[in-house]
Design an enzyme around this catalytic site. Structure first.
Site, PDB file in Angstrom:
ATOM      1  N   HIS A 125      33.239  70.160  30.677  1.00  0.00           N
ATOM      2  CA  HIS A 125      34.333  70.789  31.412  1.00  0.00           C
ATOM      3  C   HIS A 125      35.188  69.779  32.178  1.00  0.00           C
ATOM      4  O   HIS A 125      36.063  70.185  32.945  1.00  0.00           O
ATOM      5  CB  HIS A 125      33.774  71.841  32.371  1.00  0.00           C
ATOM      6  CG  HIS A 125      33.033  72.939  31.677  1.00  0.00           C
ATOM      7  ND1 HIS A 125      33.645  74.062  31.195  1.00  0.00           N
ATOM      8  CD2 HIS A 125      31.722  73.059  31.343  1.00  0.00           C
ATOM      9  CE1 HIS A 125      32.751  74.845  30.610  1.00  0.00           C
ATOM     10  NE2 HIS A 125      31.571  74.256  30.694  1.00  0.00           N
ATOM     11  N   LYS A 173      37.042  72.818  24.288  1.00  0.00           N
ATOM     12  CA  LYS A 173      37.530  73.322  25.575  1.00  0.00           C
ATOM     13  C   LYS A 173      38.918  72.740  25.828  1.00  0.00           C
ATOM     14  O   LYS A 173      39.878  73.213  25.250  1.00  0.00           O
ATOM     15  CB  LYS A 173      36.516  73.000  26.663  1.00  0.00           C
ATOM     16  CG  LYS A 173      35.177  73.742  26.426  1.00  0.00           C
ATOM     17  CD  LYS A 173      34.153  73.440  27.474  1.00  0.00           C
ATOM     18  CE  LYS A 173      32.906  74.313  27.308  1.00  0.00           C
ATOM     19  NZ  LYS A 173      32.183  74.088  26.031  1.00  0.00           N
ATOM     20  N   SER A 200      29.274  74.273  34.919  1.00  0.00           N
ATOM     21  CA  SER A 200      30.105  75.277  34.263  1.00  0.00           C
ATOM     22  C   SER A 200      30.201  76.591  35.006  1.00  0.00           C
ATOM     23  O   SER A 200      31.159  77.339  34.811  1.00  0.00           O
ATOM     24  CB  SER A 200      29.580  75.531  32.845  1.00  0.00           C
ATOM     25  OG  SER A 200      28.244  76.012  32.879  1.00  0.00           O
TER      26      SER A 200
END
Length: 386
Positions: free
Chosen positions: A206, A238, A178
């Site tokens: 991610h 996300k 990240s």
């Protein structure tokens, strides 16, 4: 007095350039953020596909609230597991290509649930040194032997595995790191898990929705199969644009997590309206090639625009583009200078990143325009390096 100690520690954080600030947005998540009456271009969000305000998700959430209410009322194993939750779990498992999936309230809670459910004191975890805080805390809760290998170093990891006499072994890694934006060597990690009879737990917070065919994530990016010893964690706050997380894996492993993952058992299930919205999000992710292609064009534009300048970008091929600064105070000063120019780029400092590697963390989104990225590139070129 304890209050004096707290005051001294807060003063130390301020002095060392480590004090965090909370800014309140006066509008929804998006490429433009309104703060204290100012409108800034935000490069802070993990909303990689720009879905958090997509009309289809908003309408799905409203329809979910009308049909199912706002709250679930209980934990999943009491009476809080509603039809939208069950349907979303099936849809997620099919999308990722695993036999079964289990919903969690957040990615942090998912990680805290997985590791202690699989391991105990007689066992060992082999973790990448740059793993997310949730993975580090998960090992602490498991009370297993915590062996950390240098970032993405397969040779050192193999040495540690070969020398271990632990009852059970588990390799633990982020898929996309990240704060660095690079990818774990997942094919090599899976090969080592097979060779040394270890679990492999992958946190794809991610990568899910962004990487791989149809946004199926980092495993799809590497064309890896849904191996029995592999557990996949994906977050839904996300690229998916909402909130929550899921774990996908072998049928028996997911059944075991349902019985032993404390962060699943002892918390109220997420709102059913989120499950309805996330089901709509999965459709948008699957059909989101145009969004992902735009995101990669923006990534290339940023990297090409800063090539040959004094700014040191890490070798990231993802939407996370860190600019290494080094000194904490300098990173804060540069972030403040960009802020004054109407660009919101966060300064990331220890303990989030190792000491001496403070950075500007640029997060790109498919919702950004080429003009907005161009403005960031031009501003960075004009700013002094220190």
């Amino acid at each position: 007095m304890i209050w004096d100690e707290l005051e001294q520690e807060l003063e130390r954080l301020q002095r060392d350039g480590l004090q965090r600030r909370q800014r309140t947005l006066e509008g929804p998540c998006g490429p433009l953020a309104k703060i204290d009456g100012r409108t800034l271009v935000s490069f802070c969000s993990n909303d990689y596909l720009g879905l958090s305000t997509h009309p289809a998700l908003v309408e799905a959430a409203c329809a979910g609230a009308r049909a199912w209410g706002v709250g679930s009322g209980a934990s999943h194993l009491v009476s809080g597991h509603l039809t939208p939750h069950a349907e979303l779990e099936r849809k997620l498992a099919d999308f990722i290509g695993f036999p079964r999936a289990l919903l969690f309230s957040t990615g942090y809670m998912a990680n805290l649930g997985i590791v202690p459910a699989l391991l105990g004191r007689a066992d060992a975890v082999f973790a990448d040194r740059l793993n997310h805080a949730s993975l580090i805390d998960a090992v602490r809760l498991a009370r297993a032997d915590h062996q950390r290998y240098p970032h993405c170093d397969l040779a050192e990891l193999e040495r540690l595995l070969a020398n271990s006499q632990a009852r059970r072994k588990l390799i633990l890694t982020d898929a996309v790191f990240s704060m660095d934006g690079d990818l774990a060597p997942l094919p090599g990690l899976l090969a080592l898990a097979e060779r040394y009879d270890a679990w492999l737990v992958v946190d794809d917070a991610h990568g899910f929705g962004v990487l791989g065919r149809n946004g199926r994530g980092s495993l799809a990016h590497f064309a890896l199969p849904a191996a029995r010893r592999l557990l996949y964690m994906g977050t839904l706050g996300k690229a998916a644009g909402a909130a929550g997380a899921f774990v996908a894996g072998d049928e028996r492993v997911i059944a075991w997590l349902m019985q032993r993952a404390r962060t699943y058992i002892f918390t109220t299930a997420a709102s059913p309206l989120l499950a309805v919205a996330l089901s709509a999000s999965l459709d948008l992710i699957a059909d989101g090639d145009a969004r992902r292609e735009h995101l990669w064009r923006l990534t290339a534009q940023l990297r090409d625009g800063l090539a040959g300048t004094r700014w040191r970008l890490l070798p990231s091929t993802t939407a996370i583009q860190p600019v290494i600064i080094g000194d904490n105070q300098t990173a804060v000063m540069l972030a403040d200078a960009l802020y004054e120019r109407g660009l919101w780029v966060p300064a990331i400092r220890p303990p989030t990143v190792p000491a001496g590697t403070a950075r500007l963390r640029i997060s790109l989104s498919a919702a950004h325009s080429s003009e907005q990225v161009g403005l960031l590139v031009d501003s960075l070129r004009e700013l002094p390096c220190a």
